[in-house]
Scaffold this active site. Structure first.
Site, PDB file in Angstrom:
ATOM      1  N   GLU A   9       0.775  -1.383   0.107  1.00 14.13           N
ATOM      2  CA  GLU A   9       0.152  -0.121  -0.132  1.00 14.13           C
ATOM      3  C   GLU A   9       0.954   1.296  -0.105  1.00 14.13           C
ATOM      4  O   GLU A   9       0.384   2.175  -0.701  1.00 14.13           O
ATOM      5  CB  GLU A   9      -0.933   0.076   1.294  1.00 14.13           C
ATOM      6  CG  GLU A   9      -1.883  -0.951   1.437  1.00 14.13           C
ATOM      7  CD  GLU A   9      -1.754  -1.930   2.095  1.00 14.13           C
ATOM      8  OE1 GLU A   9      -2.558  -2.829   2.653  1.00 14.13           O
ATOM      9  OE2 GLU A   9      -0.377  -2.381   2.135  1.00 14.13           O
ATOM     10  N   ASP A  82      -2.035  -5.261   3.400  1.00 12.85           N
ATOM     11  CA  ASP A  82      -2.267  -5.563   4.948  1.00 12.85           C
ATOM     12  C   ASP A  82      -2.924  -6.779   5.139  1.00 12.85           C
ATOM     13  O   ASP A  82      -3.937  -7.086   4.241  1.00 12.85           O
ATOM     14  CB  ASP A  82      -2.698  -4.392   5.819  1.00 12.85           C
ATOM     15  CG  ASP A  82      -1.773  -3.287   5.771  1.00 12.85           C
ATOM     16  OD1 ASP A  82      -0.598  -3.511   5.651  1.00 12.85           O
ATOM     17  OD2 ASP A  82      -2.216  -2.052   6.166  1.00 12.85           O
ATOM     18  N   TYR A 298       1.261  -5.624  13.271  1.00 13.63           N
ATOM     19  CA  TYR A 298       0.297  -4.915  12.696  1.00 13.63           C
ATOM     20  C   TYR A 298      -0.740  -4.577  13.692  1.00 13.63           C
ATOM     21  O   TYR A 298      -1.135  -5.116  14.688  1.00 13.63           O
ATOM     22  CB  TYR A 298      -0.477  -5.835  11.690  1.00 13.63           C
ATOM     23  CG  TYR A 298      -1.460  -5.184  10.756  1.00 13.63           C
ATOM     24  CD1 TYR A 298      -1.117  -4.237  10.103  1.00 13.63           C
ATOM     25  CD2 TYR A 298      -2.917  -5.609  10.889  1.00 13.63           C
ATOM     26  CE1 TYR A 298      -2.130  -3.743   9.097  1.00 13.63           C
ATOM     27  CE2 TYR A 298      -3.936  -4.894   9.986  1.00 13.63           C
ATOM     28  CZ  TYR A 298      -3.419  -4.082   9.021  1.00 13.63           C
ATOM     29  OH  TYR A 298      -4.253  -3.297   8.493  1.00 13.63           O
TER      30      TYR A 298
END
Length: 689
Positions: A9, A82, A298
């Site tokens: 991303e 992600d 994350y």
């Protein structure tokens, strides 16, 4: 020559990963989503089984062109967005734009951006999980159906620019319901009696508990008098001593929600700022000789689970730093999240201590990393052991109780204590060594009148906690939801607590009347459950949307025909326009309130609302010091004669000069206290609590 293309991303993430993978891999960024529903229309065909009409996001044309150019040259393409539903949807949209085969195993996921984790993920590529994509699509389409149907009704009947969404409407409801509780609250009188007692050279306090072995409510002064008149002299007896050992366990490592709450309490960070900093720590920090490394796992997760290797490393660190007795013996590694088998938010290596990382981080990055690191390490430490004692102090069937607590073994509290515990349970309260039958002397018996208090307004931390407890929204939605209700001017922050605005209450009442399901907590929770079932492959996303929309469209039709037009009058500013002489009114803009001419659009004069603090400018001695806000919404102080006078101060001038150097004094905040200090020299006055 790189013959493998990896798409992520963000450029920061791309830069970090490319260093790990080597020359055979080219890593580029999609800059987030590349496709979405169009802004100019609904983009969902309700006549064709709710088929979404995706388009390339405006401004993303050059990005897509670049992605296609690199894809043509690559022998193999990996989609490394992600590891959550949003990331899975981004990977799917990329595969459609690049015309990749659905059966291709080109999806790689990793929970942390470290060399080992990234390299290992490329050994186990998989196909795109369409159940996760469908759950994200369903959420997006539901939100579009709600927003694009309700908003135009509100524009027509209330005011242009308004919106209503599934999750934001429930968040607004929570704030308004709490405000109504406060408005309707009727304080009730009650009393307490506190006694101060002496035993030998020691003093301690105890509170009235029982009369004639029964709880006795002190509702008024007469009840208090009945107790005080029954007392005979100052001699009391210890009638019971209850000693216990209490074990306090550390909190689990952070989830998204608990990180946002704790960062708000301990660091005074807004949810959006916390997530921005966490993203930076996750995507990679340049550690010079060590290269670029992701410092945390994350940051969008509802799991408290941790990996075996992370647990072992933390326990080794604790053993070396504090000793074996400080290592936790608990086997549990925490709960798995509702959404995915993610880990909790933790440092990617315990050995990268906050002190070691300080030189590579900004101040706020370091503060957040320290919070995450300490919470995680503490979660793997032994519990604290507390010695507690309860003493019953009695005379004539009148019982007082004293509670004491001392820390026998600090355990995890050596390193970390949750913010909510800091004020209450962690203070030591030592009582003298007393046994049953001992006599003590009362030195004071003090009744005190109290009144019950209404429930407190929501802070950002408490609102996030409530949304999570009610299972409304997901880790990725808390911060945007709170942002939205503030940007729309539905709520405002006063003393760090949310208060609904008049506009917010008007919008809420209309949504409540005509779209009751949208603000219904149970309905919203059930919808989240259905989205989870879609992600697990147990529900069809089109059926979920169809069941909702069939009843919702009837609500829309009723609102369009029955909702009455509401006129929101502008608040008078109390002065006339210097251009045309018409009255000025107060308007709400993107950056807060401002003054505008009521003769708009014929007269477009506007003025900032200036808040004076009653102090003359210490630089020019002509203008007034006024309160202003920076683009980041931080308060600062300047001269009303700007730009003629460029005086500026982050601290509030107090209108007095320093007795030492004659520069101006300012009121400097220090946590919850403040102190008057000199803006130039080391002069300071006593701290004001």
């Amino acid at each position: 020559m790189a013959d493998n293309l990896v798409i992520v991303e963000s450029p920061a993430k791309a830069k970090t990963i490319e260093k790990y993978l080597g020359k055979r891999y080219k890593v580029i960024a999609s800059m987030g989503h590349v496709r979405d529903l169009p802004r100019s229309q609904m983009g969902v065909d309700t006549e064709d089984n709710y088929e979404p009409k995706y388009i390339t996001i405006r401004g993303k044309g050059p990005v897509v062109k670049d992605l296609k150019k690199h894809a043509k040259k690559a022998k193999k393409i990996f989609l490394a967005s992600d590891p959550d539903r949003e990331g899975e949807a981004i990977a799917w949209h990329l595969s459609k734009i690049l015309e990749l085969e659905d059966s291709k195993e080109n999806r790689v996921v990793f929970n942390e951006i470290t060399k080992d984790a990234v390299k290992d993920s490329f050994k186990h590529p998989r196909g795109i999980e369409m159940d996760l994509v469908d759950a994200q699509q369903a959420r997006r389409i539901l939100d579009r159906l709600v927003g694009y149907n309700i908003s135009p009704v509100l524009w027509k009947k209330v005011k242009k620019g308004l919106s209503a969404g599934r999750v934001q409407s429930v968040a607004l409801r929570l704030v308004i319901d709490r405000e109504n509780e406060i408005r309707n609250f009727k304080p009730e009188e009650y009393w307490s009696i506190e006694g101060e007692f002496r035993y030998k050279k020691s003093k301690f306090t105890a509170k009235f508990l029982h009369y004639k072995n029964k709880p006795y409510k002190l509702n008024n002064k007469d009840d208090v008098q009945r107790i005080t008149e029954a007392l005979n002299g100052d001699q009391f007896e210890i009638t019971n001593v209850n000693r216990k050992e209490k074990t306090r366990y550390p909190a689990h490592p952070f989830t998204t929600s608990t990180l946002q709450q704790e960062a708000a309490r301990k660091l005074n960070f807004k949810a959006r700022k916390t997530m921005m900093l966490a993203q930076q720590l996750y995507e990679g920090i340049d550690l010079k000789r060590q290269g670029t490394v992701g410092l945390i796992t994350y940051m969008r997760t509802d799991s408290t689970r941790i990996s075996t290797s992370a647990k072992s490393e933390a326990q080794q660190y604790i053993n070396d730093k504090y000793g074996e007795q400080y290592v936790s013996q608990r086997k549990s590694s925490g709960k798995q999240g509702d959404q995915d088998a993610h880990e909790a938010i933790r440092p990617t290596s315990t050995m990268r201590t906050p002190d070691d990382m300080k030189a590579f981080l900004t101040r706020d990055q370091h503060r957040l990393y320290k919070l995450i690191w300490e919470r995680f390490v503490a979660s793997q430490m032994a519990p604290a052991i507390l010695d507690t004692v309860a003493l019953d102090v009695t005379q004539n069937d009148i019982k007082f109780r004293a509670n004491g607590q001392t820390i026998k073994f600090k355990g995890f509290m050596t390193l970390y204590v949750e913010a909510k515990d800091d004020k209450e349970n962690d203070k030591e309260n030592k009582l003298p060594q007393l046994d049953k039958g001992d006599k003590v002397t009362a030195t004071k018996i003090e009744p005190a009148q109290h009144f019950t208090q209404p429930p407190p307004r929501y802070t950002e931390a408490r609102l996030v906690k409530t949304l999570e407890e009610l299972k409304i929204g997901r880790p990725s939605t808390y911060a945007p939801t709170i942002d939205t209700i503030q940007k729309r001017n539905y709520v405002k922050l006063e003393s760090k607590r949310f208060i609904p605005t008049e506009l917010g209450e008007i919008v809420y009442e209309q949504v409540k009347e005509y779209f009751p399901e949208i603000i219904d907590v149970e309905f919203t929770v059930n919808m989240e459950t259905l989205l989870d079932k879609i992600a697990e492959g147990d529900m069809n996303w089109r059926k979920v949307i169809g069941d909702f929309y069939n009843s919702f469209k009837q609500d829309v039709e009723r609102a369009e025909s029955e909702m009455e037009k509401i006129e929101i009058k502008d608040e008078p500013a109390g002065e006339d326009c210097e251009v045309c002489g018409s009255p000025m009114v107060i308007k709400m803009g993107r950056y807060g309130k401002f003054m505008a001419c009521s003769n708009f659009p014929d007269c477009r004069n506007t003025k900032a609302i200036v808040k004076t603090i009653g102090v003359t400018c210490p630089k020019c001695n002509e203008g007034d010091v006024v309160e202003r806000k920076s683009k980041k919404n931080r308060i600062f102080y300047g001269c009303s004669r700007y730009p003629e006078c460029d005086f500026i101060s982050w601290d509030k001038p107090v209108g007095r000069d320093c007795p030492k150097c004659h520069h101006y004094l300012v009121n400097k905040k220090k946590g919850k206290s403040s102190q008057v200090v000199c803006s130039n020299c080391d002069y300071e006055e006593e701290v004001q609590k």
